[in-house]
Structures are given as C-alpha cells and as structure tokens.
Design an enzyme around this catalytic site. Structure first.
Site, PDB file in Angstrom:
ATOM      1  N   HIS A  37       3.893 -32.836   5.425  1.00  0.00           N
ATOM      2  CA  HIS A  37       4.828 -31.713   5.471  1.00  0.00           C
ATOM      3  C   HIS A  37       6.220 -32.288   5.702  1.00  0.00           C
ATOM      4  O   HIS A  37       6.371 -33.481   5.974  1.00  0.00           O
ATOM      5  CB  HIS A  37       4.457 -30.747   6.606  1.00  0.00           C
ATOM      6  CG  HIS A  37       4.553 -31.389   7.957  1.00  0.00           C
ATOM      7  ND1 HIS A  37       3.518 -32.110   8.502  1.00  0.00           N
ATOM      8  CD2 HIS A  37       5.573 -31.463   8.846  1.00  0.00           C
ATOM      9  CE1 HIS A  37       3.887 -32.595   9.673  1.00  0.00           C
ATOM     10  NE2 HIS A  37       5.146 -32.224   9.907  1.00  0.00           N
ATOM     11  N   HIS A 121      13.022 -35.654   5.971  1.00  0.00           N
ATOM     12  CA  HIS A 121      12.104 -36.706   5.538  1.00  0.00           C
ATOM     13  C   HIS A 121      10.662 -36.213   5.685  1.00  0.00           C
ATOM     14  O   HIS A 121      10.396 -35.244   6.388  1.00  0.00           O
ATOM     15  CB  HIS A 121      12.300 -37.978   6.373  1.00  0.00           C
ATOM     16  CG  HIS A 121      11.882 -37.788   7.803  1.00  0.00           C
ATOM     17  ND1 HIS A 121      12.696 -37.170   8.737  1.00  0.00           N
ATOM     18  CD2 HIS A 121      10.724 -38.096   8.449  1.00  0.00           C
ATOM     19  CE1 HIS A 121      12.058 -37.127   9.900  1.00  0.00           C
ATOM     20  NE2 HIS A 121      10.864 -37.666   9.746  1.00  0.00           N
TER      21      HIS A 121
END
Length: 174
Positions: A37, A121
């Site tokens: 995720h 990120h």
C-alpha cells in the site's frame, strides 16, 4: 485499541510489478501482496470512539482523481543504518495535496500533525542489521506503470506472528 493508518490501496497490476521487483537483498523481509500500500498518514493506537471520529472526519475529505506512476527505488535509514527499501511515485503534487487534506481532517478531531515531511513511497522491505548490500535494488528500473487514484482507505493494523496484517476499515471516494 485500534492501530490505524490512512493509505492508498494499490491495483493488482501495480502490486504484480512490485512483487516482481522484490528479492536479491540478503536479510530483507519483503512485503507480501496483502501488505503493499502507499501510506498517506500513520495515526497509531486510538480507542473505539476516537476511531469513529477519525472515520467520520476522513469522510469529509474531498478531491479529484489523479494518476500516479511508479518511480525510482530508495531507502530509509535510522542513525545511518538502512532499514527500509521502497519505491517512490511521481508526480508528487497531487498526492501531497491529498495528504494535506487528510492532515487537516485529522487535526479537526484532535490528531496531532505528523512531524516528519511526507515522502510518498511504497515500502517493499524491512531490513535487519545483518542485511546484505542494496546497490542492486537501488539500480532497478521498473516497467513504466501508472495507476489512477480515485479513493483512499482507513486501515487497521494488527501485529501477528508473520508480521503486520492490514484490514480496510472504510474506503473514501475522491
């Protein structure tokens, strides 16, 4: 208590590209498909009432869908020891704006602002002190991969024997 965070759920095609990029670093604990995720905001441990307030506040976040592309690999360190490998995303303006709207919504229900700068990120691995060289990972070039961001989610994290397990509590459309 509930351990919460806000994140982007990644499409299967993106997770497939990321899973293919994993490997080649001794001592790395690679994320599983279910763990991939992009965290927009870690909240931490809250009681049931605060969790309900957070869920309601996130429902007020507005935005328009946008497109992201997988970017370059990177790493984080703690006191000079690399402990995390990740893949960045581009462009960052739209996702940083979404992060700001989420921060504002959380502030309205008493969640203190995140002290660290937001760097979008996707974590791929966590490293222990005995991890091998990461130069090969950092040199990887991923296939051009884009995806539309049309929603975000509130997740609950529970710690288990094989690492963290993540469950979506609620999804929010942009």
């Amino acid at each position: 208590m509930h351990r919460l965070f806000v994140a982007l759920e990644l499409p299967v095609a993106v997770r497939d590209v990321l899973l293919a990029a994993m490997g080649g670093v001794a001592g790395a604990r690679w994320q599983t498909d279910d763990q991939l995720h992009l965290t927009l905001r870690f909240i931490g441990e809250v009681d049931r009432h605060r969790a309900q307030d957070i869920a309601a506040a996130l429902g007020q976040v507005r935005g328009v869908p946008f497109t992201l592309a997988l970017g370059a690999p990177g790493s984080f360190d703690t006191r000079g020891i690399i402990d995390n490998l990740w893949i960045g995303v581009t462009p960052q303006d739209a996702i940083k704006a979404l992060n700001q709207r989420i921060e504002q919504a959380l502030a309205r229900v008493g969640i203190a602002p995140e002290a660290r700068a937001f760097l979008p990120h996707i974590t791929l691995a966590r490293l222990n002190r005995s991890a091998g060289a990461i130069d090969g990972f950092l040199a990887r070039v991923l296939p051009a991969t884009t995806f539309e961001v049309a929603s975000f989610a509130l997740y609950e994290s529970t710690l288990g024997g094989g690492g963290s397990n993540y469950e979506i509590v609620e999804r929010y459309r942009l």
